[in-house]
Design an enzyme around this catalytic site. Sequence first.
Site, PDB file in Angstrom:
ATOM      1  N   ASP A   1      -0.513  76.288 -48.388  1.00 41.03           N
ATOM      2  CA  ASP A   1       0.079  75.903 -47.114  1.00 41.03           C
ATOM      3  C   ASP A   1       1.435  75.273 -47.445  1.00 41.03           C
ATOM      4  O   ASP A   1       1.719  74.975 -48.617  1.00 41.03           O
ATOM      5  CB  ASP A   1      -0.838  74.892 -46.411  1.00 41.03           C
ATOM      6  CG  ASP A   1      -0.215  74.297 -45.175  1.00 41.03           C
ATOM      7  OD1 ASP A   1       0.262  75.061 -44.318  1.00 41.03           O
ATOM      8  OD2 ASP A   1      -0.177  73.053 -45.072  1.00 41.03           O
TER       9      ASP A   1
ATOM     10  N   ASP B   1       3.594  72.791 -44.907  1.00 43.36           N
ATOM     11  CA  ASP B   1       3.836  71.461 -44.330  1.00 43.36           C
ATOM     12  C   ASP B   1       2.725  70.494 -44.711  1.00 43.36           C
ATOM     13  O   ASP B   1       1.554  70.718 -44.409  1.00 43.36           O
ATOM     14  CB  ASP B   1       3.948  71.561 -42.808  1.00 43.36           C
ATOM     15  CG  ASP B   1       5.170  72.359 -42.393  1.00 43.36           C
ATOM     16  OD1 ASP B   1       6.282  71.917 -42.689  1.00 43.36           O
ATOM     17  OD2 ASP B   1       5.010  73.434 -41.790  1.00 43.36           O
TER      18      ASP B   1
END
Length: 227
Positions: free
Chosen positions: A13, A15
């Site tokens: 991922d 953020d």
Amino acid sequence: MSKFHPVTAVIFDMDGTILATEAVIEGVYREICEKFKKSFVSDVRLKILGTTEQNSCQTVIADCQLPCSETDFMRDYKSLTLERLGNCALLPGVERLIRHLHSKGIPIAIATSSSKDSVAVKTAKYKALFDLFHHVVTGSSDPEVKHGKPAPDIFLIAAKRFAPSIDPKNCLVIEDAPNGVKAAKMAGMQCVMVPDKNLPQDLQKEADLVLTTLEDFKPEEFGLPPF
């Protein structure tokens, strides 16, 4: 013997996992809510953590009772985030891990709920590092991602786009958000979670492994080359 089965690829991922963007994004939501004299509460933040920009926008408008359209909200959100996300720091341990995996020939990709233009702003400062990834799937822009996290679409697409494609069960996901962990598990992947320190313990249960920082990650536990 490791309690985890060996993997051959890693999907990150972005953020809150690679980049420390979450405080900036939360600040933007608060600012938009304050514009309408409404409060952006922590329960709403937990609900939207890791979801697409469109889904987050719809949830904030509904749950915070904002008197605006999705179009107006997204205009403000895009303007403020693209202005502020260009200088976010890398999170501890992540650059070392990315460079290590790449140097050992381990396929790596990014599966982020952000949009393509948002990713371009966030990664510009670290272009050499992000160029090491085989590909990036942007959940808020990619037409193939029909359903955002916690649906498994984005991780299944990320696994398919390796060359050659990689069986989901042979992929390890690194996430910070409960919705992302759910998506990874629904995709049939193992998941390491590096949550925000304030995330409640009950929202960390679905991860295969929870770490305080990626500085503590041991690749060999998942059959990957050790540091």
